[in-house]
Design a protein around this motif. Structure first.
Motif, PDB file in Angstrom:
ATOM      1  N   GLU A  13       0.812  -1.220   0.000  1.00 42.32           N
ATOM      2  CA  GLU A  13       0.000   0.000   0.000  1.00 42.32           C
ATOM      3  C   GLU A  13       0.844   1.268   0.000  1.00 42.32           C
ATOM      4  OE1 GLU A  13      -3.312   0.563  -0.379  1.00 42.32           O
ATOM      5  OE2 GLU A  13      -3.233  -1.554  -0.938  1.00 42.32           O
ATOM      6  N   GLN A  14       1.948   1.215   0.762  1.00 40.68           N
ATOM      7  CA  GLN A  14       2.784   2.406   0.898  1.00 40.68           C
ATOM      8  C   GLN A  14       3.322   2.853  -0.466  1.00 40.68           C
ATOM      9  OE1 GLN A  14       6.158   2.003   3.447  1.00 40.68           O
ATOM     10  NE2 GLN A  14       5.745   3.940   4.487  1.00 40.68           N
ATOM     11  N   ALA A  15       3.816   1.879  -1.227  1.00 37.51           N
ATOM     12  CA  ALA A  15       4.365   2.185  -2.542  1.00 37.51           C
ATOM     13  C   ALA A  15       3.265   2.676  -3.471  1.00 37.51           C
ATOM     14  CB  ALA A  15       5.043   0.952  -3.137  1.00 37.51           C
ATOM     15  N   LYS A  16       2.069   2.072  -3.349  1.00 38.55           N
ATOM     16  CA  LYS A  16       0.949   2.467  -4.204  1.00 38.55           C
ATOM     17  C   LYS A  16       0.568   3.911  -3.919  1.00 38.55           C
ATOM     18  CE  LYS A  16      -3.611   0.991  -5.620  1.00 38.55           C
ATOM     19  NZ  LYS A  16      -4.825   0.281  -5.234  1.00 38.55           N
ATOM     20  N   SER A  17       0.523   4.260  -2.629  1.00 39.58           N
ATOM     21  CA  SER A  17       0.138   5.635  -2.301  1.00 39.58           C
ATOM     22  C   SER A  17       1.219   6.609  -2.754  1.00 39.58           C
ATOM     23  CB  SER A  17      -0.165   5.749  -0.809  1.00 39.58           C
ATOM     24  OG  SER A  17       0.834   6.470  -0.146  1.00 39.58           O
ATOM     25  N   ALA A  18       2.490   6.171  -2.718  1.00 34.26           N
ATOM     26  CA  ALA A  18       3.573   7.036  -3.206  1.00 34.26           C
ATOM     27  C   ALA A  18       3.443   7.277  -4.708  1.00 34.26           C
ATOM     28  CB  ALA A  18       4.932   6.419  -2.887  1.00 34.26           C
ATOM     29  N   ARG A  19       3.084   6.201  -5.441  1.00 35.14           N
ATOM     30  CA  ARG A  19       2.876   6.360  -6.888  1.00 35.14           C
ATOM     31  C   ARG A  19       1.727   7.319  -7.161  1.00 35.14           C
ATOM     32  NH1 ARG A  19       3.967   0.662  -7.154  1.00 35.14           N
ATOM     33  NH2 ARG A  19       1.757   0.125  -7.114  1.00 35.14           N
ATOM     34  N   GLY A  20       0.702   7.266  -6.290  1.00 31.38           N
ATOM     35  CA  GLY A  20      -0.467   8.131  -6.449  1.00 31.38           C
ATOM     36  C   GLY A  20      -0.158   9.594  -6.262  1.00 31.38           C
ATOM     37  N   ARG A  21       0.986   9.899  -5.654  1.00 31.04           N
ATOM     38  CA  ARG A  21       1.346  11.306  -5.452  1.00 31.04           C
ATOM     39  C   ARG A  21       1.910  11.936  -6.713  1.00 31.04           C
ATOM     40  NH1 ARG A  21       4.626  10.165  -0.114  1.00 31.04           N
ATOM     41  NH2 ARG A  21       3.039   8.686   0.553  1.00 31.04           N
ATOM     42  N   VAL A  22       2.228  11.077  -7.702  1.00 33.47           N
ATOM     43  CA  VAL A  22       2.793  11.589  -8.949  1.00 33.47           C
ATOM     44  C   VAL A  22       1.713  11.546 -10.026  1.00 33.47           C
ATOM     45  CG1 VAL A  22       4.653  11.353 -10.616  1.00 33.47           C
ATOM     46  CG2 VAL A  22       4.983  10.610  -8.256  1.00 33.47           C
ATOM     47  N   GLY A  23       1.294  12.720 -10.492  1.00 33.98           N
ATOM     48  CA  GLY A  23       0.270  12.775 -11.534  1.00 33.98           C
ATOM     49  C   GLY A  23       0.947  12.866 -12.890  1.00 33.98           C
ATOM     50  N   MET A  24       0.374  12.186 -13.864  1.00 28.14           N
ATOM     51  CA  MET A  24       1.049  12.134 -15.159  1.00 28.14           C
ATOM     52  C   MET A  24       0.066  12.472 -16.277  1.00 28.14           C
ATOM     53  SD  MET A  24       3.890  10.290 -16.570  1.00 28.14           S
ATOM     54  CE  MET A  24       4.289  10.136 -18.281  1.00 28.14           C
ATOM     55  N   VAL A  25       0.390  13.509 -17.025  1.00 27.81           N
ATOM     56  CA  VAL A  25      -0.417  13.852 -18.197  1.00 27.81           C
ATOM     57  C   VAL A  25       0.370  13.420 -19.428  1.00 27.81           C
ATOM     58  CG1 VAL A  25      -1.500  15.699 -19.514  1.00 27.81           C
ATOM     59  CG2 VAL A  25      -1.473  15.809 -17.014  1.00 27.81           C
ATOM     60  N   PHE A  26      -0.153  12.403 -20.119  1.00 33.40           N
ATOM     61  CA  PHE A  26       0.554  11.863 -21.281  1.00 33.40           C
ATOM     62  C   PHE A  26       0.423  12.790 -22.485  1.00 33.40           C
ATOM     63  CE2 PHE A  26       0.540   8.111 -18.799  1.00 33.40           C
ATOM     64  CZ  PHE A  26       1.540   7.322 -19.306  1.00 33.40           C
ATOM     65  N   GLN A  27       1.189  12.476 -23.522  1.00 32.71           N
ATOM     66  CA  GLN A  27       1.007  13.162 -24.804  1.00 32.71           C
ATOM     67  C   GLN A  27      -0.397  12.897 -25.318  1.00 32.71           C
ATOM     68  OE1 GLN A  27       3.923  12.414 -27.968  1.00 32.71           O
ATOM     69  NE2 GLN A  27       5.456  12.472 -26.353  1.00 32.71           N
ATOM     70  N   TYR A  28      -0.997  13.864 -25.915  1.00 32.13           N
ATOM     71  CA  TYR A  28      -2.376  13.748 -26.400  1.00 32.13           C
ATOM     72  C   TYR A  28      -3.288  13.085 -25.369  1.00 32.13           C
ATOM     73  CZ  TYR A  28      -0.348  15.147 -30.790  1.00 32.13           C
ATOM     74  OH  TYR A  28       0.315  15.850 -31.748  1.00 32.13           O
ATOM     75  N   PRO A  29      -3.388  13.672 -24.181  1.00 29.55           N
ATOM     76  CA  PRO A  29      -4.145  13.005 -23.105  1.00 29.55           C
ATOM     77  C   PRO A  29      -5.623  12.864 -23.433  1.00 29.55           C
ATOM     78  CG  PRO A  29      -3.654  15.261 -22.496  1.00 29.55           C
ATOM     79  CD  PRO A  29      -2.908  14.986 -23.775  1.00 29.55           C
ATOM     80  N   GLU A  30      -6.131  13.666 -24.401  1.00 30.65           N
ATOM     81  CA  GLU A  30      -7.565  13.550 -24.724  1.00 30.65           C
ATOM     82  C   GLU A  30      -7.902  12.180 -25.299  1.00 30.65           C
ATOM     83  OE1 GLU A  30      -5.410  15.643 -25.900  1.00 30.65           O
ATOM     84  OE2 GLU A  30      -5.612  16.054 -28.033  1.00 30.65           O
TER      85      GLU A  30
END
Lengths: 268, 285
Positions: free
Chosen positions: B76-93
């Motif tokens: 869970e700890q690692a999952k919540s850490a990953r959740g702190r990083v938001g990622m907007v990909f190329q052409y996110p639409e």
């Protein structure tokens, strides 16, 4: 993730097998498959297996790569093996409770699964050594004689080319969408079946939308370049047989002859 | 509070003829509150590096730590850490899937375990950030919007997860200039208000010069240059050219003006700075 799939993927090379005419390879593989299904004697199987090893050796493919192509079907192979193993009639060689293995069942099981393995491996040698475009060229050329019976050879080949062309693109797209949704906290691996099916929606909807968009764009691009079917169309790379094709054809034909002789000739 | 990448290497399609090393022993640290631009030639490893920041790719060797937690670990700890990083990909639409704008933006917050009220609050805030009116857009189908509006919905979907680190992979690609400007203004607003880290992958030197404090230049899977944006554009120009990237138009214009005899200082990179320098040099005002 998904881009690591090897099924039906071209493995570039410059070997004799790679440079054979696609028609030779397609017909050769077909004849080989028929031969494998005709094979009855153990000697025939040894001949067919050694022939396959020889082809792999000539193609320069890593043996493990070819062998891995049975991976998607190993459950079926195992199933085939066990069904024949436990349902054979004849001399019993081993029993455990209600299960019994007969000599004939064992032999049949091995034959049947070996057939499947050989079939899968020769097909993957074909696709590993022939790029999809060349492969469809070959299919189109082979289907041409059936045109007079109403077989749309060119259209079929074009459809296959396009479908093959878009498999990696769509896999890449799926990979990207999966990553994007994973980054938004989507979970594809847990929950019951219904829940999992629902979890696939965030992948499937964007994937379908992009597939339709691509199809539309491709159609426009083809129209813009005046594509109007195969009538009177010439090609940049004409297919032509060389002496290697003759040699390869002779090799397959002799394998076929040996197996046919062992099956029918010996009885006469 | 930082993302710390230590000696990370990554190779695509290992043990096939298509094998390609994308990252080669990269180490770097990005602190919360930084605005970093990542530039580099196509194929320099930018996107691969980005995907290591939130565990989408696991490094072949080395480690990635977010706030001190190894994000490639299980649990869970690692999952919540990953959740702190938001990622907007190329052409996110292209990743939009839901029937309404609201549902699509709420997807991330719900997955993160926010309650329905919290999620709604986040959606409202995120839509405000990207300049979409809640009342008129929330119930509409995202597929009927224009390209620029769809991109805003997609960016809002990531912002609504309240990330501490926001990664944007070419957020302006394929947009018209006015949508581009407003998206960057919105990003800057989120950055300032919530004091997050922004990591911007871009091909535009102008965007990098305008918004980023720190510049990371990637070449052939390695970090070629890492420094303050002003410093890099001022003193590393040969290095930049050798790895196939350029300096912003403003810097080139400043060169021309200098050749013409105007006393322009060397570390001018933003248009506003250049204007100030010209006014000063000419003695106007």
């Amino acid at each position: 993730m998904l881009t690591d799939i090897t099924l039906g993927q071209y493995y570039p090379g410059k070997s004799v097998i790679h440079r054979l005419d696609p028609r030779t390879k397609i017909l050769g593989a077909l004849v080989y498959i028929v031969a494998v299904f005709l094979a009855a004697e153990p000697v025939s199987y040894i001949a067919a297996t050694s022939f396959l090893f020889l082809v792999i050796a000539f193609s320069g493919l890593p043996f493990l790569l070819v062998f891995k192509s049975i991976k998607p079907l190993w459950v079926i192979i195992l199933l085939t093996m066990s069904i024949h193993l436990f349902t054979g009639q004849g001399e019993v060689i081993w029993t455990w409770q209600f299960l019994s293995v007969t000599r004939e069942g064992l032999a049949l099981g091995i034959k049947m699964s070996l057939r499947l393995v050989l079939l899968l491996m020769i097909s993957s040698v074909l696709t590993f050594t022939t790029s999809p475009i060349v492969l469809t060229d070959g299919i189109e050329a082979l289907l041409k004689p059936f045109k007079r019976f109403g077989v749309p050879a060119h259209e079929l080949a074009m459809m296959m080319t396009i479908a093959l062309r878009f498999i990696p693109t769509l896999l890449e797209e799926t990979d990207r969408i999966m990553k994007a949704q994973t980054a938004r906290g989507a979970d594809f691996a847990s929950g019951n079946l219904l829940k999992r099916a629902q979890n696939l929606l965030p992948i499937l909807v964007p994937l379908f939308i992009s597939a339709f968009r691509r199809a539309d764009e491709l159609a426009t691009a083809m129209e813009a370049r005046c594509y109007r079917g195969g009538e009177g169309r010439t090609r940049m790379h004409e297919l032509s047989y060389r002496w290697q094709d003759g040699a390869a054809g002779a090799a397959v034909a002799s394998l076929m002859a040996v197996i046919a002789f062992l099956k029918w000739g010996a009885a006469v | 509070m930082s993302i710390k990448i230590d000696n990370v290497s990554y190779t695509y399609m290992k043990k096939t003829p298509y094998e390609r090393t994308a990252l080669n022993e990269v180490s770097l640290t990005i602190e919360k509150g930084e605005y970093v631009a990542v530039i580099g030639h196509t194929g320099s490893g930018k996107s691969t590096l980005m995907q290591h920041f939130n565990g989408l790719l696991n490094p072949d060797s080395g480690s990635v730590r977010v706030d001190g937690i190894d994000i490639n670990a299980k649990g869970e700890q690692a999952k919540s850490a990953r959740g702190r990083v938001g990622m907007v990909f190329q052409y996110p639409e292209h990743q939009i899937f839901a029937e309404t704008v609201y549902e699509d933006i709420a997807f991330g917050p719900r997955n993160k375990g926010f309650s329905e009220e919290e999620a709604e609050k986040q959606v409202r805030a995120a839509m405000k950030f990207v300049g979409l009116d809640y009342e008129s857009y929330a119930k509409r189908s995202p597929f009927q919007l224009s390209g620029g509006q769809m991109r805003r919905v997609a960016i809002a979907g990531v912002v609504a997860m309240a990330p501490d680190y926001l990664i944007l992979d070419e957020p302006s690609a394929g947009l018209d200039p006015s949508s581009r400007d407003s998206i960057f203004q919105e990003i800057s607003r989120v950055y300032k208000k919530r004091e997050i880290a922004v990591i911007l992958v871009t091909h535009s030197m102008e965007e990098a010069a305008q918004y980023a404090d720190r510049l990371l230049v990637l070449a052939k899977g390695k970090i070629a240059v890492d420094g303050k944006t002003h410093e890099v554009f001022k003193s590393q120009r040969d290095m930049l050219k050798s790895v196939g990237v350029d300096v912003p138009q403003t810097v080139k214009l400043a060169d021309v003006l200098r050749e013409q005899g105007l006393a322009i200082e060397a570390d001018v990179i933003k248009p506003s700075e250049l204007v100030r320098q010209i006014i000063k040099a000419k003695g106007w005002r």
